[in-house]
Design an enzyme around this catalytic site. Sequence first.
Site, PDB file in Angstrom:
ATOM      1  CB  SER A 290      -0.994  -0.100   1.072  1.00  0.00           C
ATOM      2  OG  SER A 290      -2.109   0.986   1.247  1.00  0.00           O
ATOM      3  CG  ASP A 301       7.882   4.093 -11.470  1.00  0.00           C
ATOM      4  OD1 ASP A 301       8.805   3.107 -11.588  1.00  0.00           O
ATOM      5  OD2 ASP A 301       6.809   3.972 -11.897  1.00  0.00           O
ATOM      6  CE  LYS A 315      -4.829  -1.932   0.351  1.00  0.00           C
ATOM      7  NZ  LYS A 315      -5.514  -0.355   0.439  1.00  0.00           N
TER       8      LYS A 315
END
Length: 526
Positions: A290, A301, A315
Site C-alpha cells: 500500500s 520510477d 496492494k
Amino acid sequence: MKKKLIILTLSLLLLPLLAQAQMKLNFGSDSPLRKLQLAEMAITNFYVDTVNEQRLAEDAIRGMLEKLDPHSTYTDARETKAMNEPLQGDFEGIGVQFNMIEDTLVVIQPVVNGPSEKVGILAGDRIVSVNDSAIAGVKMPRNDIMKRLRGKKGTKVRLGVVRRGVKSLLTFTVTRAKIPVHTLNAAYMIRPSVGYVRLESFGMKTHEEFMTAVDSLRKKGMKSLILDLQDNGGGYLQAAVQIANEFLRDNDMIVYTEGRRVRRQDYKAVGNGHLQDVRTFVLVNELTASAAEIVTGAIQDNDRGTVIGRRTFGKGLVQRPFDFPDGSMIRLTIAHYYTPSGRCIQKPYKKGDLKDYEMDLENRLRHGELTNKDSIHFADSLKYYTIRQHRVVYGGGGIMPDYFVPLDTMKYTRFHRQLAAKNVIIDAYLKYADANRKALKAHFKTFEAFNSGYVIPQSLLDQIIAEGKKQKVEPKDAAELAATLPHIRTQLKALVARDLWDMNEYFRVWNEQSEIVSKAVDLAGE
C-alpha cells in the site's frame, strides 16, 4: 391454494411496512434497495425466533462487500477504533509496554513521562488487578485486559501491583492520558556516513517522526540513507506523499489515482524535499504494501534510489471510508494507485475469491519466486520505463526491486520454525528477561557495551531445547541443531536489547544478520 393464501396474507401484512419505507426512502418499484429492505422487514417481523436487527444489517453489508475486491471491508465501532489507533498517532491509556507471562501481565517498560512512570510503576512489575478486579491467573484474554487499562483521558484507574522483593501488594492510582504511538521503529548510523531508518507504517505523525530522525542522522554525517520498508503494511496516502516528496524534485510525479467514478488525481512533489541530494536505498519484501509501495514506486520510477529485496505485496486499491453514526465504517475501494511510469500497483484478483488472494504469498514461495530470481517471469505487455534513465521496470502487481535478495529458507531450519510456532523461544526469553532485567541493566550501562560484551547463556539455550523436547519438537540430527543455534542466539540477543532499551536497539542487533540490509550496506559503501 393454501400456498397462495399464505403468500397473499404475507403480502397484505407487508404492504403497510412497504408503503412506509417507500415514503421515507422513495425507492422505485424495481430498486434493489427496496428488495433488501423488504427482506429485512420480513425477517424482523415474521421469523419464527427473535433476531438481532443490528446483526442482520451488518451481515448484509459484509455479504455485499465479500463479493467485491479483497480490500473493501466493514468494521463495527470497536473494530474501527482499534484499526485507526495505530495510525492516528496516539491512544488514551496508562502508558506501559507489557507481555503476558504465565497468565500475568508483566510491565516491560513504562512509557517515558507517561502516566504509569509518573506514579512509580517500574519495568518488571506485575499488574494483577484493575479497580479491584483480578486480571492475573484468571485466563482473561489480552484484549479484555487492554480494555480495562485503556479509557478516556483524565479518568483514573486503580492498579494492584506485585513487585519483586516487596512482600505486600502495591497499589497505584493512575490518571489515564494520551499515549503516543510511534510508526518509526529505528533510526541510527548503521555505518559511517550511512544512516538507517525503519518505518513500521504510515500514520498521521510519520512524516514528523521521519524528519526528526533524518535531521539527527545528518548531524552525524549521513551521506546515504537506507529506508527500510520491509513488513510495512502501509497506512495513510498523505503520509506516503509527504515522505516521497522529501526525495524528489519539483513537479516529479509521486503517484496518481483513478477509478470508474473517480477522476484521475495526480500527487506531485513540490520541490522542498530535504533529501534530494542523499543517496537512497529502499528495502522491501513480500509484506511491503500500500502506502509503502507508493513511496517505493515513486523513488524507483523517478530513478531517485535503488530498491533492494523481493517483490512487494501488490496492494494498490484506494479505499474511501464511509462512516456510520454508531462509529462503524465501510472502507470501499473507489480507485487504483498507479506509479509515475503508469504501473498499477494492485496484483490481480478474482472478485469474491478471498481465499485465492490470501494464498498468493504461499503460491509465490511454492513457485520459487521468493527464493530464485530466475523463477520470476514478466510478459512484455507488463514492461514500463523509468522517467529519467528509461530503465525497464515491470507491472503486474507490486514493485519488483532493482536488486533481488532471495528468502533464505535454509537459514530458519524446520526445528527453529517449530520452536517459534509453539512460542518456545518467546516464552523462554520472557522468563529470562523478567528474572535478569535488573542485573543486566546494572551490568550494561550502554547499548554499545551490551552489543560487544553480551552473550546468550548456554543455560537459556538448554532450557529452550528441553522445553522443545517436552512439546515433541526436536532437531532431526546434530547438523540441524548446529545450524539452528546461531540464529536463535541472534533472535534472543535482539529481544533482550529491546527489553533493556527499545526497538531501535532490537534492529541494531537484528540487522547485522539480515541479507537485505547487508546488500544495502555493501551498495552504500561502493
